[in-house]
Design an enzyme around this catalytic site. Structure first.
Site, PDB file in Angstrom:
ATOM      1  CD  GLU A 132      39.101 -17.857  17.724  1.00 45.83           C
ATOM      2  OE1 GLU A 132      38.654 -18.305  18.942  1.00 45.83           O
ATOM      3  OE2 GLU A 132      38.739 -17.324  16.970  1.00 45.83           O
ATOM      4  CG  HIS A 169      36.373 -14.950  18.647  1.00 45.02           C
ATOM      5  ND1 HIS A 169      36.123 -16.470  18.578  1.00 45.02           N
ATOM      6  CD2 HIS A 169      34.943 -14.477  18.335  1.00 45.02           C
ATOM      7  CE1 HIS A 169      35.280 -16.391  17.669  1.00 45.02           C
ATOM      8  NE2 HIS A 169      33.962 -15.132  18.059  1.00 45.02           N
TER       9      HIS A 169
HETATM   10  N1  LIG Z   1      33.937 -12.154  15.865  1.00 44.09           N
HETATM   11  C1  LIG Z   1      32.923 -12.084  16.866  1.00 44.09           C
HETATM   12  O1  LIG Z   1      32.873 -12.107  18.306  1.00 44.09           O
HETATM   13  C2  LIG Z   1      31.309 -12.982  15.953  1.00 44.09           C
HETATM   14  C3  LIG Z   1      29.955 -12.877  16.247  1.00 44.09           C
HETATM   15  C4  LIG Z   1      28.557 -12.709  16.463  1.00 44.09           C
HETATM   16  C5  LIG Z   1      28.381 -13.453  15.068  1.00 44.09           C
HETATM   17  N2  LIG Z   1      30.201 -13.804  13.791  1.00 44.09           N
HETATM   18  C6  LIG Z   1      30.363 -14.521  13.471  1.00 44.09           C
HETATM   19  O2  LIG Z   1      30.191 -13.211  11.801  1.00 44.09           O
HETATM   20  C7  LIG Z   1      29.458 -14.576  11.549  1.00 44.09           C
HETATM   21  C8  LIG Z   1      28.016 -13.485  10.458  1.00 44.09           C
HETATM   22  O3  LIG Z   1      27.234 -13.793  11.982  1.00 44.09           O
HETATM   23  P1  LIG Z   1      25.618 -13.699  11.161  1.00 44.09           P
HETATM   24  O4  LIG Z   1      24.969 -12.949  12.246  1.00 44.09           O
HETATM   25  O5  LIG Z   1      25.304 -12.067   9.856  1.00 44.09           O
HETATM   26  O6  LIG Z   1      25.092 -14.673  10.248  1.00 44.09           O
HETATM   27  P2  LIG Z   1      24.408 -14.784   9.128  1.00 44.09           P
HETATM   28  O7  LIG Z   1      24.138 -16.343   9.028  1.00 44.09           O
HETATM   29  O8  LIG Z   1      23.500 -13.510   9.007  1.00 44.09           O
HETATM   30  O9  LIG Z   1      24.921 -13.525   7.660  1.00 44.09           O
HETATM   31  C9  LIG Z   1      25.794 -14.759   6.973  1.00 44.09           C
HETATM   32  C10 LIG Z   1      25.694 -14.782   5.766  1.00 44.09           C
HETATM   33  O10 LIG Z   1      26.498 -15.443   4.797  1.00 44.09           O
HETATM   34  C11 LIG Z   1      26.254 -15.591   3.653  1.00 44.09           C
HETATM   35  N3  LIG Z   1      27.078 -16.768   3.287  1.00 44.09           N
HETATM   36  C12 LIG Z   1      27.621 -17.995   3.978  1.00 44.09           C
HETATM   37  N4  LIG Z   1      28.909 -18.476   2.914  1.00 44.09           N
HETATM   38  C13 LIG Z   1      28.888 -17.278   1.752  1.00 44.09           C
HETATM   39  C14 LIG Z   1      29.617 -17.167   0.387  1.00 44.09           C
HETATM   40  N5  LIG Z   1      31.764 -18.764   0.664  1.00 44.09           N
HETATM   41  N6  LIG Z   1      29.758 -16.176   0.400  1.00 44.09           N
HETATM   42  C15 LIG Z   1      28.838 -15.281   0.354  1.00 44.09           C
HETATM   43  N7  LIG Z   1      27.897 -14.963   1.324  1.00 44.09           N
HETATM   44  C16 LIG Z   1      28.391 -16.579   1.919  1.00 44.09           C
HETATM   45  C17 LIG Z   1      24.620 -16.116   3.686  1.00 44.09           C
HETATM   46  O11 LIG Z   1      23.940 -16.260   2.438  1.00 44.09           O
HETATM   47  C18 LIG Z   1      24.391 -14.938   4.461  1.00 44.09           C
HETATM   48  O12 LIG Z   1      23.756 -14.517   4.321  1.00 44.09           O
HETATM   49  C19 LIG Z   1      29.301 -15.691  11.108  1.00 44.09           C
HETATM   50  O13 LIG Z   1      30.112 -15.952  10.837  1.00 44.09           O
HETATM   51  C20 LIG Z   1      29.305 -15.119  13.028  1.00 44.09           C
HETATM   52  O14 LIG Z   1      29.273 -16.774  13.505  1.00 44.09           O
HETATM   53  C21 LIG Z   1      31.328 -13.090  15.221  1.00 44.09           C
END
Ligand SMILES: NC(=O)c1ccc[n+]([C@@H]2O[C@H](COP(=O)([O-])OP(=O)(O)OC[C@H]3O[C@@H](n4cnc5c(N)ncnc54)[C@H](O)[C@@H]3O)[C@@H](O)[C@H]2O)c1
Length: 423
Positions: free
Chosen positions: A283, A306
């Site tokens: 990015e 993002h």
């Molecule tokens: N686009 C954005 O601006 C933005 C904003 C906030 C969060 N995010 C991203 O969104 C994602 C999710 O955030 P969250 O708060 O729900 O996180 P979280 O940690 O609560 O949830 C992630 C889930 O994914 C599961 N997981 C991990 N690897 C896996 C795999 N290979 N297969 C299946 N399940 C798997 C974990 O067990 C967990 O339940 C994160 O990567 C975070 O960085 C992006």
């Protein structure tokens, strides 16, 4: 509230191990345009707060951080070991965002510097964007709008669908995935999910025991996994080939999780009918820098920079949330939801004197501390200990003021990383 601070390994040169600080002496530096609510909250507690708009490079940061007790950053200020070594007064770092990859957590932990972030403040923002994109892709809104801007009137129902009754497959059923599940069901989607951990299915959502099972039945696949190293390349050519023909793919989680070259191939062939991507393997670092991606120039592909979690509501919530964590740590030693410290939250009791001791996690440390306090006739009224990996943390409340000799002896214990007396 008075705060006596003693440190061992990282004591500022020339300072006394029992240097006294009160709230008005606590210095806070907030970088990267953190929401003003954060600064206001901390100023309201009497702290000296300096704010700066941009991120700082290593050398500038080392200069700016001198004498700072609490540092607030977002995602583009890097906290390296060198920065931490140059910041002996630093008690805690607030990452006013979700990720903490920009911080050398191991180095911060070693020095007893607590790190806090805001893991839940923008959950709803991401969920709402995902919902908007699912409907937009199903109706080909982006494509139609682009045509209209180019002067093309293309009134046709071909390729446009309702989402009611379709199956949404959520990969990663954490904070975001599970909230999306609830809202998607309310819109009439059937929800299935796959998570590597055991997760409680909300509403009528159904758990798939394999990723393959989810891909075979989902009309829309959306990724909400975390950034663990194993998730690099999680979704590539194989997984895309297993998706239903004419299905949709969303990635608002981690750029590294999806192979964008493979996605382009499947979009061009029409096997995947549309995609929305908010995160990319590479990015641009700064506003205005060029954006390069395999996904540029494709029809029915929504690309966003993002911004899944970027709403004013989320920023405000992050500002308040992280600032309150910094305050709670500085004033009361609370570490609940800290990214790197053992979690303790002893209720604040200003009638007592509180000791906060970060120590190496070794057998018998608590007995040594309590023995030392007992030898000096210091009566313990409340105590809480927690350990996490190599670090231990103990909060101790006592009724009487603690003498400088006791503090000096505690600070001199070989296991002590950081010692503070609060109130
Ligand atoms: N686009 C954005 O601006 C933005 C904003 C906030 C969060 N995010 C991203 O969104 C994602 C999710 O955030 P969250 O708060 O729900 O996180 P979280 O940690 O609560 O949830 C992630 C889930 O994914 C599961 N997981 C991990 N690897 C896996 C795999 N290979 N297969 C299946 N399940 C798997 C974990 O067990 C967990 O339940 C994160 O990567 C975070 O960085 C992006």
């Amino acid at each position: 509230m008075m705060m006596t601070m003693t440190t061992t390994d990282h004591l500022p040169e020339g300072s006394s191990p029992t240097e006294l600080l009160d709230d008005g002496d606590v210095r806070v530096l907030l970088l990267e345009n953190i929401h003003t609510d954060g600064a206001e909250f901390l100023r309201g507690k009497g702290y000296q707060v300096e704010t700066r708009d941009g991120a700082l490079g290593e050398d500038e940061l080392i200069e700016a951080i001198q004498g700072v007790h609490l540092l607030g950053i977002r995602s583009t200020t890097y906290i390296t070991e060198k920065v931490l070594d140059a910041a002996p007064n630093l008690l805690a770092i607030g990452a006013f965002c979700i990720g903490t990859n920009q911080i050398d957590l191991a180095a911060a932990t070693q020095r007893g510097v607590a790190v806090f972030n805001a893991p839940y403040s923008n959950t709803r923002s991401v969920v709402e964007l995902a919902i908007a994109e699912i409907i937009s892709l199903a109706r080909r809104l982006h494509e139609k709008s682009t045509d209209m801007h180019a002067g093309v009137w293309n009134k046709s129902a071909a390729g446009s669908h309702e989402i009611r009754g379709r199956t949404l497959g959520i990969i990663g059923y954490g904070n975001i995935g599970s909230q999306l599940s609830v809202i998607a069901e309310a819109l009439g989607l059937s929800v299935v999910f796959y998570d590597i951990d055991d997760k409680l299915a909300l509403g009528n959502a159904k758990r798939c025991s394999t990723l393959e099972e989810l891909l075979a039945i989902s009309d829309v696949v959306t990724l909400h996994v975390d950034g663990r190293p194993g998730n690099a390349g999680l979704f590539g050519d194989d997984e895309m080939s297993q998706m239903k023909p004419r299905s949709l793919l969303l990635n608002l989680s981690r750029g590294i999780a999806v192979d964008t070259a493979a996605l382009r191939k499947h979009l061009e062939s029409g096997h995947i009918a549309g995609a929305a991507v908010d995160v990319f393997p590479i990015e641009p670092k700064r506003q205005g820098d060029a954006f390069e991606s395999d996904l540029r120039g494709l029809k029915n592909v929504i690309l966003t920079p993002h911004v899944g979690g970027s709403t004013e509501e989320a920023q405000q919530d992050i500002g308040r949330f992280v600032a309150s964590k910094l305050r709670s740590y500085a004033a009361f030693g609370g570490t609940s939801l800290s990214v790197n410290m053992p979690g303790i939250n002893l209720p604040a009791d200003t009638s007592k004197h509180r000791l906060a001791l970060v120590h190496r996690n070794a057998p018998g440390v608590l007995a040594t501390i309590n023995g030392l306090l007992g030898d000096h006739a210091v009566n313990i009224e409340a105590q809480s200990l927690s350990t996490r990996g190599a670090l231990g943390y103990v909060l101790t409340d006592v009724a009487d003021e603690i003498g400088a000799d006791v503090l000096t002896e505690l600070a001199a214990l070989p296991e002590t990383v950081r010692l503070r007396q609060l109130s």
